[in-house]
Design an enzyme around this catalytic site. Structure first.
Site, PDB file in Angstrom:
ATOM      1  NE  ARG A   1     -51.004  20.888 122.636  1.00  0.00           N
ATOM      2  CZ  ARG A   1     -51.574  21.923 123.211  1.00  0.00           C
ATOM      3  NH1 ARG A   1     -50.885  22.649 124.061  1.00  0.00           N
ATOM      4  NH2 ARG A   1     -52.823  22.252 122.947  1.00  0.00           N
TER       5      ARG A   1
ATOM      6  CD  GLU B   1     -29.362  35.427  94.453  1.00  0.00           C
ATOM      7  OE1 GLU B   1     -28.880  34.475  93.804  1.00  0.00           O
ATOM      8  OE2 GLU B   1     -28.938  35.803  95.557  1.00  0.00           O
ATOM      9  N   GLY B   2     -34.445  35.709  90.895  1.00  0.00           N
ATOM     10  CA  GLY B   2     -35.270  34.999  89.925  1.00  0.00           C
ATOM     11  C   GLY B   2     -36.460  34.350  90.585  1.00  0.00           C
TER      12      GLY B   2
ATOM     13  CB  ILE C   1     -30.178  47.618  95.867  1.00  0.00           C
ATOM     14  CG1 ILE C   1     -30.572  48.063  94.448  1.00  0.00           C
ATOM     15  CG2 ILE C   1     -28.707  47.217  95.933  1.00  0.00           C
ATOM     16  CD1 ILE C   1     -30.560  46.943  93.411  1.00  0.00           C
TER      17      ILE C   1
END
Length: 389
Positions: free
Chosen positions: A271, A367-368, A162
């Site tokens: 770079r 949430e899935g 939770i």
């Protein structure tokens, strides 16, 4: 600066473009608060971020506006902007919305007036208590129970993973009330922390610090006016709430992706490798092109779903699931590519792309999970073709 040309897409009104500019400027000016990561004082950092969001007025967007509407595009723009700077800042905002979402969408006028102002002011920390040890993606299998007792309800059971557990002042809790089997017998309740019979069993540490806990209800008694909707409405309330907020999870993933791309583009431009900037190498250009493609495709899916919901679509289950699945899975790939382009620096603890690498992983689960989203999408597609339920 992340790409902002997507704001010219027809999914947005002028008010959204103005809002995006305002929150971007505020986030730039409040970088110290938003760059907290909870590494040493998780609860304290969450409260600091919450206070900053409240003072900026941004938590007002986590609850319905004066017309009683949650603007999903605004929610998504907020999460995307915050996530580019701090996964914890995104989390703090998101949980104010998700934790109070069932109240925003299904509460009575009296319940909204009673509970939502504290969410918007930051005085109340909200949580959404759905998952259980044996019922995560399969919500209909939850076993936490609520039985009538005189003029109230008594809750028993355990919830786990939770978000804001142990930190929240108020929890939206889903429990079985027995009006029917499976999904038909679930109801939604609002429970305050500190209610007798409510306890925090354990705090759960994560690879990217966020407040998470297992909570337990042991003969936890609440009043009748704590139920949202009618008994048996809980599954519908949970799914409708996720219908709104799944698109915002995707938006957070998009924010992570944009930050990873910006870091990689800056790094490869500066770079030197083999006597020239890394960005001159075709393989590097191909990697950056793939990243840009995934980002734009994710944004299109996210803001399509948000726009549809804001236009009054009663459900956007298919569109939200597509956005959540694609944006979170592809963000993982974008961030991995950024780590690769940074080489050894990309795996140094605390480096921006290393933090993103840890932050993104949970979004493909909560949430899935991605696999569940595929099932949701397939069922919606088949139902539309008359080939399934």
């Amino acid at each position: 600066m992340a790409d902002r040309t997507f704001l010219d897409w027809p999914f947005f009104d002028e008010r959204h473009r103005a809002f995006a500019a305002d929150i971007e400027a505020w986030a730039e000016a409040n970088g110290d608060a938003l760059h907290l990561h909870g590494d040493h004082d998780l609860d304290g950092d969450c409260r600091t971020i919450l206070k900053a969001l409240a003072e900026g007025g941004w938590l007002n967007n986590a609850v319905p506006d004066a017309n009683g509407k949650l603007d999903v595009r605004t929610l998504c723009l907020t999460r995307e902007t915050l996530a580019r700077r701090s996964g914890l800042a995104d989390f703090v905002f998101a949980m104010q919305g998700l934790g109070s979402g069932p109240i925003s969408l299904f509460g009575t006028d009296a319940q909204k007036a009673r509970w939502l102002p504290g969410v918007a002011s930051g005085e109340t920390i909200a949580a959404f208590a759905l998952s259980e040890p044996d019922a995560g993606s399969d919500v209909a299998a939850l076993s936490t129970s609520a039985r009538r007792d005189g003029d109230g309800w008594v809750l028993d059971g355990t919830k786990t993973f939770i978000s804001n557990g142990g930190l929240a002042d108020r929890y939206t809790v889903f429990a079985r009330t027995g009006e029917g089997t499976g999904a038909k017998g679930i109801s939604a309740f609002v429970v305050d922390a500190g209610t007798p019979g409510f306890e925090i069993v354990e705090r759960i540490p994560l690879m990217a610090a966020h407040p998470l806990a297992t909570i337990r209800f042991n003969a936890c008694r609440i009043d009748e006016d704590r139920i949202l909707g009618a008994p048996g409405d809980g599954f519908r309330i949970a799914m409708a709430t996720l219908d709104v907020f799944r698109s915002t999870v995707a938006a957070a993933a998009l924010g992570f992706s944009r930050r990873a791309f910006d870091e990689a583009a800056s790094r490869t431009g500066a770079r030197q490798l083999f006597g020239a900037p890394m960005s001159d190498l075709q393989l590097v250009q191909a990697s950056l092109a793939d990243m840009a493609l995934k980002i734009d495709a994710s944004a299109l899916l996210i803001y399509r779903a948000a726009w549809l919901k804001d236009q009054g679509a009663p459900r956007v289950t298919r569109e939200a699931a597509m956005a959540k699945l694609y944006a979170t899975d592809e963000a993982q790939q974008v961030i991995d590519a950024a780590v690769q382009l940074f080489g050894g620096l990309g795996v140094v603890s605390g480096h921006p792309v290393e933090r993103l690498y840890r932050e993104i992983r949970a979004l493909r689960i909560y949430e899935g999970a991605s696999e569940v989203q595929k099932i949701v999408i397939a069922r919606q597609v088949l139902a539309g073709m008359g080939g399934g339920a």
